[in-house]
Design a protein around this motif. Sequence first.
Motif, PDB file in Angstrom:
ATOM      1  N   LEU A 113       0.801  -1.212   0.000  1.00  0.00           N
ATOM      2  CA  LEU A 113       0.000   0.000   0.000  1.00  0.00           C
ATOM      3  C   LEU A 113       0.841   1.272   0.000  1.00  0.00           C
ATOM      4  O   LEU A 113       0.326   2.357  -0.264  1.00  0.00           O
ATOM      5  CB  LEU A 113      -0.941   0.021   1.213  1.00  0.00           C
ATOM      6  CG  LEU A 113      -2.291  -0.700   1.032  1.00  0.00           C
ATOM      7  CD1 LEU A 113      -2.076  -2.203   0.911  1.00  0.00           C
ATOM      8  CD2 LEU A 113      -3.230  -0.390   2.186  1.00  0.00           C
ATOM      9  N   LEU A 114       2.150   1.145   0.280  1.00  0.00           N
ATOM     10  CA  LEU A 114       3.024   2.316   0.270  1.00  0.00           C
ATOM     11  C   LEU A 114       3.817   2.441  -1.027  1.00  0.00           C
ATOM     12  O   LEU A 114       4.578   3.394  -1.192  1.00  0.00           O
ATOM     13  CB  LEU A 114       4.007   2.261   1.448  1.00  0.00           C
ATOM     14  CG  LEU A 114       3.413   2.224   2.854  1.00  0.00           C
ATOM     15  CD1 LEU A 114       4.516   2.303   3.893  1.00  0.00           C
ATOM     16  CD2 LEU A 114       2.401   3.328   3.066  1.00  0.00           C
ATOM     17  N   SER A 115       3.630   1.491  -1.919  1.00  0.00           N
ATOM     18  CA  SER A 115       4.437   1.494  -3.143  1.00  0.00           C
ATOM     19  C   SER A 115       3.598   1.250  -4.390  1.00  0.00           C
ATOM     20  O   SER A 115       4.109   0.778  -5.406  1.00  0.00           O
ATOM     21  CB  SER A 115       5.539   0.427  -3.040  1.00  0.00           C
ATOM     22  OG  SER A 115       5.022  -0.810  -2.598  1.00  0.00           O
ATOM     23  N   ASP A 116       2.308   1.591  -4.317  1.00  0.00           N
ATOM     24  CA  ASP A 116       1.413   1.292  -5.437  1.00  0.00           C
ATOM     25  C   ASP A 116       1.204   2.463  -6.386  1.00  0.00           C
ATOM     26  O   ASP A 116       0.221   2.504  -7.127  1.00  0.00           O
ATOM     27  CB  ASP A 116       0.068   0.769  -4.929  1.00  0.00           C
ATOM     28  CG  ASP A 116      -0.635   1.749  -3.997  1.00  0.00           C
ATOM     29  OD1 ASP A 116      -0.060   2.824  -3.731  1.00  0.00           O
ATOM     30  OD2 ASP A 116      -1.752   1.436  -3.536  1.00  0.00           O
ATOM     31  N   LEU A 117       2.156   3.408  -6.386  1.00  0.00           N
ATOM     32  CA  LEU A 117       2.122   4.455  -7.413  1.00  0.00           C
ATOM     33  C   LEU A 117       2.905   4.044  -8.649  1.00  0.00           C
ATOM     34  O   LEU A 117       2.801   4.690  -9.692  1.00  0.00           O
ATOM     35  CB  LEU A 117       2.688   5.767  -6.869  1.00  0.00           C
ATOM     36  CG  LEU A 117       1.760   6.597  -5.976  1.00  0.00           C
ATOM     37  CD1 LEU A 117       2.464   7.858  -5.506  1.00  0.00           C
ATOM     38  CD2 LEU A 117       0.464   6.956  -6.687  1.00  0.00           C
ATOM     39  N   LEU A 118       3.703   2.996  -8.521  1.00  0.00           N
ATOM     40  CA  LEU A 118       4.475   2.490  -9.653  1.00  0.00           C
ATOM     41  C   LEU A 118       4.212   0.998  -9.810  1.00  0.00           C
ATOM     42  O   LEU A 118       3.986   0.292  -8.823  1.00  0.00           O
ATOM     43  CB  LEU A 118       5.977   2.724  -9.436  1.00  0.00           C
ATOM     44  CG  LEU A 118       6.461   4.176  -9.579  1.00  0.00           C
ATOM     45  CD1 LEU A 118       7.926   4.286  -9.178  1.00  0.00           C
ATOM     46  CD2 LEU A 118       6.258   4.691 -10.997  1.00  0.00           C
ATOM     47  N   PRO A 119       4.259   0.507 -11.054  1.00  0.00           N
ATOM     48  CA  PRO A 119       3.973  -0.915 -11.292  1.00  0.00           C
ATOM     49  C   PRO A 119       5.153  -1.809 -10.916  1.00  0.00           C
ATOM     50  O   PRO A 119       6.278  -1.343 -10.727  1.00  0.00           O
ATOM     51  CB  PRO A 119       3.717  -0.963 -12.803  1.00  0.00           C
ATOM     52  CG  PRO A 119       4.560   0.151 -13.344  1.00  0.00           C
ATOM     53  CD  PRO A 119       4.512   1.241 -12.308  1.00  0.00           C
ATOM     54  N   CYS A 157      -1.715   6.942   3.850  1.00  0.00           N
ATOM     55  CA  CYS A 157      -1.894   7.612   2.555  1.00  0.00           C
ATOM     56  C   CYS A 157      -1.136   8.920   2.399  1.00  0.00           C
ATOM     57  O   CYS A 157      -0.892   9.346   1.271  1.00  0.00           O
ATOM     58  CB  CYS A 157      -3.379   7.836   2.291  1.00  0.00           C
ATOM     59  SG  CYS A 157      -4.316   6.300   2.082  1.00  0.00           S
ATOM     60  N   ALA A 158      -0.773   9.580   3.507  1.00  0.00           N
ATOM     61  CA  ALA A 158      -0.021  10.830   3.383  1.00  0.00           C
ATOM     62  C   ALA A 158       1.330  10.595   2.717  1.00  0.00           C
ATOM     63  O   ALA A 158       1.887  11.502   2.088  1.00  0.00           O
ATOM     64  CB  ALA A 158       0.166  11.466   4.762  1.00  0.00           C
ATOM     65  N   HIS A 159       1.845   9.389   2.857  1.00  0.00           N
ATOM     66  CA  HIS A 159       3.102   9.014   2.210  1.00  0.00           C
ATOM     67  C   HIS A 159       3.025   9.218   0.697  1.00  0.00           C
ATOM     68  O   HIS A 159       3.997   9.661   0.070  1.00  0.00           O
ATOM     69  CB  HIS A 159       3.387   7.545   2.555  1.00  0.00           C
ATOM     70  CG  HIS A 159       4.341   6.853   1.650  1.00  0.00           C
ATOM     71  ND1 HIS A 159       5.701   7.011   1.737  1.00  0.00           N
ATOM     72  CD2 HIS A 159       4.128   5.978   0.629  1.00  0.00           C
ATOM     73  CE1 HIS A 159       6.291   6.258   0.822  1.00  0.00           C
ATOM     74  NE2 HIS A 159       5.365   5.636   0.130  1.00  0.00           N
ATOM     75  N   THR A 160       1.860   8.934   0.111  1.00  0.00           N
ATOM     76  CA  THR A 160       1.677   9.107  -1.333  1.00  0.00           C
ATOM     77  C   THR A 160       1.888  10.553  -1.737  1.00  0.00           C
ATOM     78  O   THR A 160       2.421  10.844  -2.815  1.00  0.00           O
ATOM     79  CB  THR A 160       0.269   8.645  -1.744  1.00  0.00           C
ATOM     80  OG1 THR A 160       0.090   7.279  -1.351  1.00  0.00           O
ATOM     81  CG2 THR A 160       0.064   8.770  -3.239  1.00  0.00           C
TER      82      THR A 160
END
Length: 466
Positions: A113-119, A157-160
């Motif tokens: 959940l902390l690394s789902d901005l990239l595939p 989510c603030a990490h995003t």
Amino acid sequence: MVDSASHPSTGFGGARGVGGHVLPSHPLSPRRAFEHIARVVRPLVVYDPMDPWERDTARLAPELAKYRRRMRSFAERWIAPHALDVDTAPHSALGDLHPLSRDVLKAAASKGLLSDLLPRPIGTLSPRLLRHPLWMIQSLKTEELSRADGGLMLLVCAHTLGVAPVLLSGNPRLISRYLVPAFRACARGEPCVFAFAITEPSGGSDVEDSYGATTHAPGVTARRVKGGFLLRGRKCFISGGDIASYVVVLAALQGEGMESWTAFLVDSKTPGFRAVRTEMKMGMRASGATELDLDDVFVSDRDVVGGLRGGWAINRATLNMSRIPVAAMAVGFAQAATDLAIDFACTFQLGRRRLIDRQEVQTELSQMMAETSAIRAMVWQAASSWKPRQAEASAAKFYATDVARRVCEQAMDLLGNHAVLHEKRVEKAFRDVRLTQIFEGTNEINRLAVIEDEQESLLARVGANE
């Protein structure tokens, strides 16, 4: 309205239904009546008893539906059981987390959940989800997590928000040097958190609005030295700022104004970087809002994010990207309040009558259900665009958060004296939802952002009528 006490609802065999309504098995109910409609047109008048959440999920693309189910499963397993305990825990020391919060963050890291901005293989996003805009994926996540708890949701989510500027810089060297090792650490269950530092003690809305920024005197400045810059000043209300490994700090070049704003990626271990305190907040208490002090913090030239004087663009693009998920947070709070109000109405009796049998209660619940569904639809529509305009993102943000607060207030009213009890969770949703109207630009600033985005068309109308 029908007096449901004098008009009991019964079906075959005398079964009791909801006051003022015939049972689904009654010949006059839509469910039974529609059985006599011709099969060829029956899909147009279908009676669907499916759970509303399941119905909405079924309308999503299969990969999005699977992701939404995974986020709900995570929220119910890791967040909901700890929400009340973490909310009432003593204020944590700087850089520390409640043990339960730490467990949640570790689980979020290891489960992607902390690394789902990239595939994959860089991040953890399924390649199948690449068919859909990131804001849609993030909106599904934030809604489900906030429905369970606002503070733990924000902790995750603030990490995003801190990662987004690095991605938006389009700099592959920054991504490989910082995001790749951070995401690998997360996969090992070792959270490597990023934060985004915009707000200053003298600048909240002025650093999120173009017109206000024209007269704002930057509080954090960057002085050129050999090989980089020295950052000096203070930032405040930075979500996760005290636990972040890296913070993207916006600073003006020394002697220049807001036009020189530049984004710098700061390692929190750098000498001169210090978390001063975390605020005691009304809501979302599991996530710290930190004041940061920068005393000649050195940042290398290679850690400039988006180029010199490119900070304003990075700032506005990041806010535009994050406002839709913030609107989705509000949907989660509204859904939580609605669910809690429905549960209460179905179980609580007043004068030997269930609340749900009172039609004045039914109309309140249906209003809450309709408004929650409406803001979800608005968020999903905005999130379905690959290039959401500022006007769309800001409108979704201010409208969804305003409506969600109203829904939470309705839930408070319906529960009456019970609403103030912490164990009922409604007062918590009410406290948590209030923050969504403030961060990512206050709702007043977001209203102005809509007009800013439409300025050219507005000026064209002005010119046509002069």
